[in-house]
Design an enzyme around this catalytic site. Structure first.
Site, PDB file in Angstrom:
ATOM      1  N   SER A 176       1.455  37.132  17.586  1.00 14.48           N
ATOM      2  CA  SER A 176       0.357  38.357  18.673  1.00 14.48           C
ATOM      3  C   SER A 176       0.020  39.639  18.192  1.00 14.48           C
ATOM      4  CB  SER A 176       1.301  38.061  19.697  1.00 14.48           C
ATOM      5  OG  SER A 176       0.878  39.415  20.652  1.00 14.48           O
ATOM      6  N   TYR A 187       8.580  38.574  25.705  1.00 12.88           N
ATOM      7  CA  TYR A 187       6.770  38.108  24.497  1.00 12.88           C
ATOM      8  C   TYR A 187       6.984  38.552  23.468  1.00 12.88           C
ATOM      9  CZ  TYR A 187       2.531  37.056  24.109  1.00 12.88           C
ATOM     10  OH  TYR A 187       1.352  36.269  23.039  1.00 12.88           O
TER      11      TYR A 187
HETATM   12  N1  NAP Z   1      -5.115  35.185  24.460  1.00 12.21           N
HETATM   13  C1  NAP Z   1      -4.332  35.950  24.229  1.00 12.21           C
HETATM   14  O1  NAP Z   1      -4.643  37.714  24.504  1.00 12.21           O
HETATM   15  C2  NAP Z   1      -3.147  36.195  23.190  1.00 12.21           C
HETATM   16  C3  NAP Z   1      -2.952  36.884  22.106  1.00 12.21           C
HETATM   17  C4  NAP Z   1      -1.990  37.074  21.699  1.00 12.21           C
HETATM   18  C5  NAP Z   1      -1.245  35.830  21.445  1.00 12.21           C
HETATM   19  N2  NAP Z   1      -1.720  34.561  21.922  1.00 12.21           N
HETATM   20  C6  NAP Z   1      -0.661  33.066  21.816  1.00 12.21           C
HETATM   21  O2  NAP Z   1      -2.030  32.337  21.558  1.00 12.21           O
HETATM   22  C7  NAP Z   1      -1.379  31.186  22.096  1.00 12.21           C
HETATM   23  C8  NAP Z   1      -1.943  30.308  22.831  1.00 12.21           C
HETATM   24  O3  NAP Z   1      -2.630  30.700  24.064  1.00 12.21           O
HETATM   25  P1  NAP Z   1      -3.774  30.804  24.340  1.00 12.21           P
HETATM   26  O4  NAP Z   1      -4.464  32.954  24.634  1.00 12.21           O
HETATM   27  O5  NAP Z   1      -5.024  29.853  24.619  1.00 12.21           O
HETATM   28  O6  NAP Z   1      -3.538  30.822  26.221  1.00 12.21           O
HETATM   29  P2  NAP Z   1      -3.681  29.289  27.514  1.00 12.21           P
HETATM   30  O7  NAP Z   1      -5.090  28.794  27.485  1.00 12.21           O
HETATM   31  O8  NAP Z   1      -2.751  29.926  27.981  1.00 12.21           O
HETATM   32  O9  NAP Z   1      -2.469  28.268  26.392  1.00 12.21           O
HETATM   33  C9  NAP Z   1      -1.735  27.813  25.865  1.00 12.21           C
HETATM   34  C10 NAP Z   1      -1.855  26.536  25.729  1.00 12.21           C
HETATM   35  O10 NAP Z   1      -0.220  26.411  25.714  1.00 12.21           O
HETATM   36  C11 NAP Z   1       0.613  25.400  26.020  1.00 12.21           C
HETATM   37  N3  NAP Z   1       1.576  25.439  26.278  1.00 12.21           N
HETATM   38  C12 NAP Z   1       2.216  25.480  27.067  1.00 12.21           C
HETATM   39  N4  NAP Z   1       3.329  25.796  27.400  1.00 12.21           N
HETATM   40  C13 NAP Z   1       3.708  23.754  26.822  1.00 12.21           C
HETATM   41  C14 NAP Z   1       4.907  23.413  26.486  1.00 12.21           C
HETATM   42  N5  NAP Z   1       5.686  23.402  26.232  1.00 12.21           N
HETATM   43  N6  NAP Z   1       4.067  22.250  25.748  1.00 12.21           N
HETATM   44  C15 NAP Z   1       3.127  21.936  25.244  1.00 12.21           C
HETATM   45  N7  NAP Z   1       2.350  22.774  25.196  1.00 12.21           N
HETATM   46  C16 NAP Z   1       2.573  24.258  26.329  1.00 12.21           C
HETATM   47  C17 NAP Z   1      -0.948  24.532  27.604  1.00 12.21           C
HETATM   48  O11 NAP Z   1      -0.907  23.498  27.825  1.00 12.21           O
HETATM   49  P3  NAP Z   1      -0.573  22.706  28.904  1.00 12.21           P
HETATM   50  O12 NAP Z   1      -0.088  24.159  29.819  1.00 12.21           O
HETATM   51  O13 NAP Z   1      -1.356  21.542  29.294  1.00 12.21           O
HETATM   52  O14 NAP Z   1       1.290  21.791  28.321  1.00 12.21           O
HETATM   53  C18 NAP Z   1      -2.040  25.330  26.898  1.00 12.21           C
HETATM   54  O15 NAP Z   1      -2.768  24.684  26.019  1.00 12.21           O
HETATM   55  C19 NAP Z   1       0.098  31.697  22.419  1.00 12.21           C
HETATM   56  O16 NAP Z   1       0.771  31.194  21.625  1.00 12.21           O
HETATM   57  C20 NAP Z   1      -0.088  32.675  22.735  1.00 12.21           C
HETATM   58  O17 NAP Z   1       1.319  33.705  22.919  1.00 12.21           O
HETATM   59  C21 NAP Z   1      -2.360  34.781  22.487  1.00 12.21           C
END
Ligand code: NAP
Length: 232
Positions: free
Chosen positions: A131, A144
């Site tokens: 991130s 975080y």
């Molecule tokens: N969106 C942003 O602004 C942003 C910015 C910087 C970094 N990121 C990073 O990008 C990555 C993806 O996040 P996203 O933004 O796409 O959010 P998201 O839509 O909430 O997706 C998160 C994913 O992680 C999975 N997950 C959560 N806990 C889990 C577990 N215990 N085991 C397996 N899977 C798990 C969820 O699936 P289930 O609930 O089905 O398990 C979901 O598929 C994360 O690492 C986040 O920190 C996002």
């Protein structure tokens, strides 16, 4: 070249978008997350394999990788993408949420690395989704950001230790996804609702991941930081 690519957290947001892009590019994609209904629907839509995965469990991650190997014979790339972001002020002492971030965002990445490293004897590629929170800290995001600094450090250490491995950190800025849905503190939720109005589509991060994977085997894209244009 078509590769076998495993993606954790593929049931929504960045993981889902990345799966769509990589499958369209002709790769053999294998999806993991906890919500099986989402995985099932996406896998039949894009022609991918899937297995239910809880990244906080070493055994679950091992079974996930084993299932992918049973289907495809080997693994070329692991995208450690699963993550949670229940932001809060430290004074709120939401210690269970601190634990969850450590368990999913750090231990989940380690569990993934542990499951694929024995397979990566003559090459391989680990893509860790960190991130911009791996580079800067803001109020409510102390824990975080700590987990994402850790992802950055783990990636850099792994890269230095293994000459035959490609390791990439992807550091997104604000991106459309379900990530902010895990916030339970009002102060952090209302700040995030405003902050997240200027967000990238999740496909922008999927494209960055696809770029790193598509480079020649001798090229290791170490890190890509992707932010919306107007983000300071
Ligand atoms: N969106 C942003 O602004 C942003 C910015 C910087 C970094 N990121 C990073 O990008 C990555 C993806 O996040 P996203 O933004 O796409 O959010 P998201 O839509 O909430 O997706 C998160 C994913 O992680 C999975 N997950 C959560 N806990 C889990 C577990 N215990 N085991 C397996 N899977 C798990 C969820 O699936 P289930 O609930 O089905 O398990 C979901 O598929 C994360 O690492 C986040 O920190 C996002």
């Amino acid at each position: 070249m078509s590769k076998v690519i495993l993606i954790s957290g593929a049931s929504s947001g960045i993981g889902e978008a990345t799966a769509r892009i990589l499958a369209k590019a002709g790769h053999k994609v294998f999806l993991g997350a906890r919500r099986e209904d989402r995985l099932k629907a996406l896998s039949s839509e894009i022609g991918a394999g899937y297995a239910v995965l809880d990244v906080t469990s070493r055994e679950s991650f091992q079974s996930f990788v084993d299932a992918a190997v049973a289907e495809h014979g080997h693994v070329d790339v692991l995208v450690n993408n699963a993550g949670v972001m229940p932001l809060s002020l430290m004074d709120s002492l939401k210690v269970d949420e601190w634990d969850r971030m450590v368990d999913v965002n750090i231990k989940g990445v380690l569990n993934g690395i542990a499951a694929v490293l024995p397979l990566f004897t003559g090459g391989g590629h680990v893509v860790n989704v960190a991130s911009i929170g791996a580079h800067l800290v803001t109020p409510t995001a102390a824990v975080y950001c700590a987990t994402k600094y850790a992802v950055w450090a783990l990636s850099e250490g792994l890269r230095q230790e293994r000459d035959d491995l490609r390791v990439t950190v992807i550091s997104p800025g604000v991106t459309e996804s379900e990530l902010a849905d895990t916030i339970t503190e009002d102060h952090a939720a209302s700040f995030m609702a405003e902050y997240r109005k200027n967000a990238l589509p999740a496909s922008a991060i999927g494209d960055a991941i696809a770029y790193a994977i598509s480079q020649p085997e001798t090229v290791d894209v170490n890190e890509i930081v992707v932010r919306p244009v107007a983000d300071r």
